[in-house]
Design an enzyme around this catalytic site. Structure first.
Site, PDB file in Angstrom:
ATOM      1  N   ARG A 297       0.810  -1.215   0.000  1.00  0.00           N
ATOM      2  CA  ARG A 297       0.000   0.000   0.000  1.00  0.00           C
ATOM      3  C   ARG A 297       0.845   1.267   0.000  1.00  0.00           C
ATOM      4  NH1 ARG A 297      -4.161   2.883   4.237  1.00  0.00           N
ATOM      5  NH2 ARG A 297      -5.794   3.353   2.731  1.00  0.00           N
ATOM      6  N   SER A 298       2.089   1.156   0.298  1.00  0.00           N
ATOM      7  CA  SER A 298       2.952   2.320   0.448  1.00  0.00           C
ATOM      8  C   SER A 298       3.402   2.870  -0.897  1.00  0.00           C
ATOM      9  CB  SER A 298       4.182   1.949   1.273  1.00  0.00           C
ATOM     10  OG  SER A 298       5.218   2.884   1.100  1.00  0.00           O
TER      11      SER A 298
END
Length: 218
Positions: free
Chosen positions: A12-13
């Site tokens: 998700r980063s």
């Protein structure tokens, strides 16, 4: 002598994704190996994280990651759908998280085979580079994995047969990540020294050179 680095990574980063081109360049140009170790995002790893964080945090990440991508000429768009099921108005994180659990376990499966960097790079492009709509639909992930030399269906079957095995790999990654001295991603760890952020790779190389890092033969 090949020098080894751990890379703690979250699907998700945005900064984890943005770190991948420089990471691949590192292993292509230098006698180094990178052991990419997937961890769950803070939204899952630290319950209530976004509730406690300043509201400006998420807005700044969106602004800055998009800016970094443009500066580095890296194809970039936030994933659709978000790998984390979260109400961005209330910041509530859903209890059921089908996307991030699958992605992170797949990363752990590739880690177990010793090829996580190659796999994660292929999958992350589908999520982040903006070339597909609905990364979770159709055969986008299957084709990306196949192009990198992986059988996604076989990986999913192995995970479904023994999910605890892959959760144990992720838990081990998270334990070592915490022990490294940092909590964020991407964090590179070389000889127990953490380097947090996609903008610390040059500093990492400098440190590795002081320990004997050499360029690969042309």
């Amino acid at each position: 002598m090949t020098l080894s680095v751990d890379l703690f990574f979250s699907f998700r980063s945005p900064y984890s994704y943005l770190a991948l081109p420089k990471t691949l360049k590192l292993v292509a140009e230098y006698d180094a190996s990178v052991n990419l170790r997937p961890v769950y995002p803070l939204a899952v790893r630290v319950p209530g994280f976004f509730k406690r964080a300043d509201p400006k945090f998420a807005r700044y990440v969106v602004l800055d990651s998009s800016r970094v991508a443009k500066f580095e000429n890296t194809p970039f768009r936030f994933p659709r759908p978000d790998p984390i099921v979260q109400d961005m108005a209330t910041l509530d994180v859903a209890e059921r998280q089908p996307y991030i659990h699958r992605l992170t376990r797949l990363g752990a499966a590739a880690q177990a085979e010793g090829h996580s960097l190659r796999f994660v790079d292929a999958i992350s492009r589908v999520l982040w580079d903006g070339t597909v709509k609905g990364w979770n639909e159709g055969d986008h992930l299957t084709r990306a994995a196949a192009a990198a030399g992986f059988d996604l269906a076989a990986m999913d079957e192995s995970i479904a047969a023994d999910p605890d095995r892959y959760e144990a790999i992720i838990a081990g990654n998270e334990k070592d990540h915490a022990a490294s001295g940092h909590w964020g991603v991407p964090t590179f760890v070389f000889e127990n020294e953490p380097f947090f952020g996609q903008d610390r790779i040059e500093l990492l190389i400098w440190r590795m050179q002081s320990k004997g890092l050499t360029r690969r033969a042309a």
